[in-house]
Design a protein around this motif. Structure first.
Motif, PDB file in Angstrom:
ATOM      1  N   LYS A 176      46.829 -16.950  -9.653  1.00 20.06           N
ATOM      2  CA  LYS A 176      45.653 -17.228  -8.821  1.00 20.06           C
ATOM      3  C   LYS A 176      45.985 -17.337  -7.345  1.00 20.06           C
ATOM      4  CE  LYS A 176      42.725 -18.561 -12.506  1.00 20.06           C
ATOM      5  NZ  LYS A 176      42.655 -19.461 -13.598  1.00 20.06           N
ATOM      6  N   LYS A 197      43.229 -16.920   6.824  1.00 18.60           N
ATOM      7  CA  LYS A 197      42.399 -17.591   5.826  1.00 18.60           C
ATOM      8  C   LYS A 197      43.093 -18.872   5.371  1.00 18.60           C
ATOM      9  CE  LYS A 197      41.510 -18.560   1.339  1.00 18.60           C
ATOM     10  NZ  LYS A 197      42.335 -18.833   0.153  1.00 18.60           N
ATOM     11  N   GLY A 206      37.914 -18.176  -5.967  1.00 16.74           N
ATOM     12  CA  GLY A 206      39.029 -17.653  -5.166  1.00 16.74           C
ATOM     13  C   GLY A 206      38.572 -16.591  -4.166  1.00 16.74           C
ATOM     14  N   ASP A 227      39.657 -15.319  -0.304  1.00 20.28           N
ATOM     15  CA  ASP A 227      40.719 -14.338  -0.039  1.00 20.28           C
ATOM     16  C   ASP A 227      40.085 -12.973   0.246  1.00 20.28           C
ATOM     17  OD1 ASP A 227      42.573 -16.296  -0.723  1.00 20.28           O
ATOM     18  OD2 ASP A 227      42.810 -15.582  -2.786  1.00 20.28           O
TER      19      ASP A 227
HETATM   20 MG    MG Z   1      42.721 -19.306  -3.806  1.00 17.12          MG
END
Ligand code: MG
Ligand code: ADP
Ligand code: ASP
Length: 408
Positions: free
Chosen positions: A209, A7, A151, A154
């Motif tokens: 984060k 990723k 986010g 992920d």
């Molecule tokens: Mg991130």
């Protein structure tokens, strides 16, 4: 030959030049004979730009439409990266969340993945293709686009790694691993070779984060081997390990997290009667507001001040709810503060050692930092402080627990 899910975060695909470098990295792994499935984020700043556009058009943004809008960011990078791979002679195909059937619930802007159809991906891999998938997005059973929360790429990566039974899931980002604290706040932060799954879960949920919390949860549930690495720099990064034994020599505290997204509300002079907490918090829950920390203390006159924290985005809404119920409850006043932060220390070593809390509180006191709220669990202690002390508190605690001396 291994199967990896890679990723790449926003900064890693933030320009054409960086996309080319990412393509080189993927090609190298392919040349070694590995099978690679790629997940991409939007180019850095793009998701924020889209959020700003939405806010400029609609005061209360429509959840369905914001998901349609935000999902476009990742669609750009998946196509560009596929093109870059093809230009380098690497077979590649891009897919949106709905094309690959990343099925989610209907909870727009924070949807949960329910299932992923692996057949297209397996067919691609068998034919030597690199599937490049848009992170952060999915589709409901009736075909509506959803997103997984900020986010969320992920989580897409970890979910794919679980579905495909990948050997490892690599989260490539702009730091070369998980650090003792955010290196943007404390330059003396040290990279950890390993961190236990439980600690990573606490770090993520307390505001680090570097990994989305749902990604860590997924990794734990499906036992995905997860590693955080730099897109730009060679190295082994940080392995999230499920084996606490191998970390026996680990320091008492592994990391410090902070969260700027908090706000605090207090209802003062509430009569101290059974059921009062429920009467305050039920309307808050009914307004779909999540609560984090809670403090209730009985004063001598049998009235109590009831304080809790919420996400800063929910502050105004929560304030309104309290104003509405104040009279019925016989409370005095509503007070609020949205200029607070939460700073937490995390470590599995805390379980077996006393004195960690007192070291923490003394270090903060020595710097004249007032603690407004405290909460603890088996492996973490969190304090709420004025936001102006954020950097000082993080650095003070980093030094107090000698995290700059960790040998990773
Ligand atoms: Mg991130
Ligand atoms: P990406 O766009 O690649 O997903 P993020 O910005 O989401 O990257 O996450 C990486 C950032 O997380 C780092 O640049 C760093 O500032 C921040 N961060 C916060 N806490 C930590 C930590 N404990 N270790 C490493 N990075 C951290
Ligand atoms: N682009 C999304 C965000 O900025 C998802 C991600 O990067 O993981 O939050």
């Amino acid at each position: 030959m291994a199967l990896y899910v890679y990723k790449f975060g926003g900064t890693s695909v933030g320009s054409v030049d960086r996309i080319q470098k990412v393509a080189d990295k993927i090609k190298q792994a392919r040349d070694l004979g590995h099978q690679i499935v790629v997940v991409v984020s939007a180019m850095s700043g793009e998701t924020n730009r889209l959020v700003d556009l939405a806010n400029a058009v609609q005061t209360e943004v429509n959840p369905r439409e914001i998901d349609v809008l935000l999902s476009t960011g990742e669609q750009v990078t998946m196509a560009l990266l596929s093109m870059a791979l093809q230009a380098k002679g690497c077979l590649a195909r891009s897919y949106t969340g709905s094309q690959i059937k990343i099925l989610t619930d209907e909870n727009h802007t924070k949807a949960r993945i329910e299932a992923i159809d692996k057949h297209i991906l397996q067919a691609d891999l068998a034919q030597g293709y690199v599937p490049v998938i848009a992170g952060f997005q999915g589709v409901t059973a009736n075909g509506t686009i959803t997103t997984l929360g900020r986010g969320g790429s992920d989580t897409t990566a970890v979910a794919l790694a679980a579905t495909l039974n990948a050997d490892e899931c690599h989260i490539y980002t702009d730091v070369d691993g998980v650090y003792t604290t955010d290196p943007r706040i404390e330059p003396k932060a040290r990279r950890l070779d390993k961190i236990t799954f439980e600690e990573m879960l606490e770090m993520a949920s307390l505001g680090s984060k570097v990994l989305q919390i749902r990604a860590v949860e997924f990794a734990g549930k499906y036992n995905v081997a997860l590693r955080v690495l730099s897109s730009f720099k060679a190295g082994n990064g940080t392995l999230i390990t499920y084996d606490e034994e191998s970390n026996m020599e680990a320091p008492l505290i592994s990391g410090i997290a902070h969260n700027r997204d908090e706000a605090k509300l207090t209802l003062t002079g509430v009569p101290d009667l059974p059921g009062i907490a429920s009467k305050i918090l039920s309307p808050i829950a009914d307004a779909n507001i999540e609560i984090d920390m809670i403090i209730q203390n009985v004063a001598s006159d049998k009235n109590t001040d009831f304080t809790f924290t919420v996400h800063r985005n929910d502050y105004a809404k929560a304030f309104k709810v309290l104003e509405q119920i104040k009279h019925d409850l016989g409370a005095k006043a509503v007070i609020g503060d949205d200029k607070i932060v939460k700073v937490s220390i995390i470590g599995v070593g805390m379980r077996s050692h006393a004195g960690i809390a007192s070291t923490m509180f003394k270090a903060l006191a020595d710097e004249n930092i007032n603690i407004e709220m405290i909460s603890t669990s088996e492996i973490k202690i969190s304090v709420v402080v004025d936001e102006k002390y954020l950097e000082l508190a993080v650095r003070t605690l980093h030094a107090a627990f000698k995290l700059d001396q960790i040998n990773s």
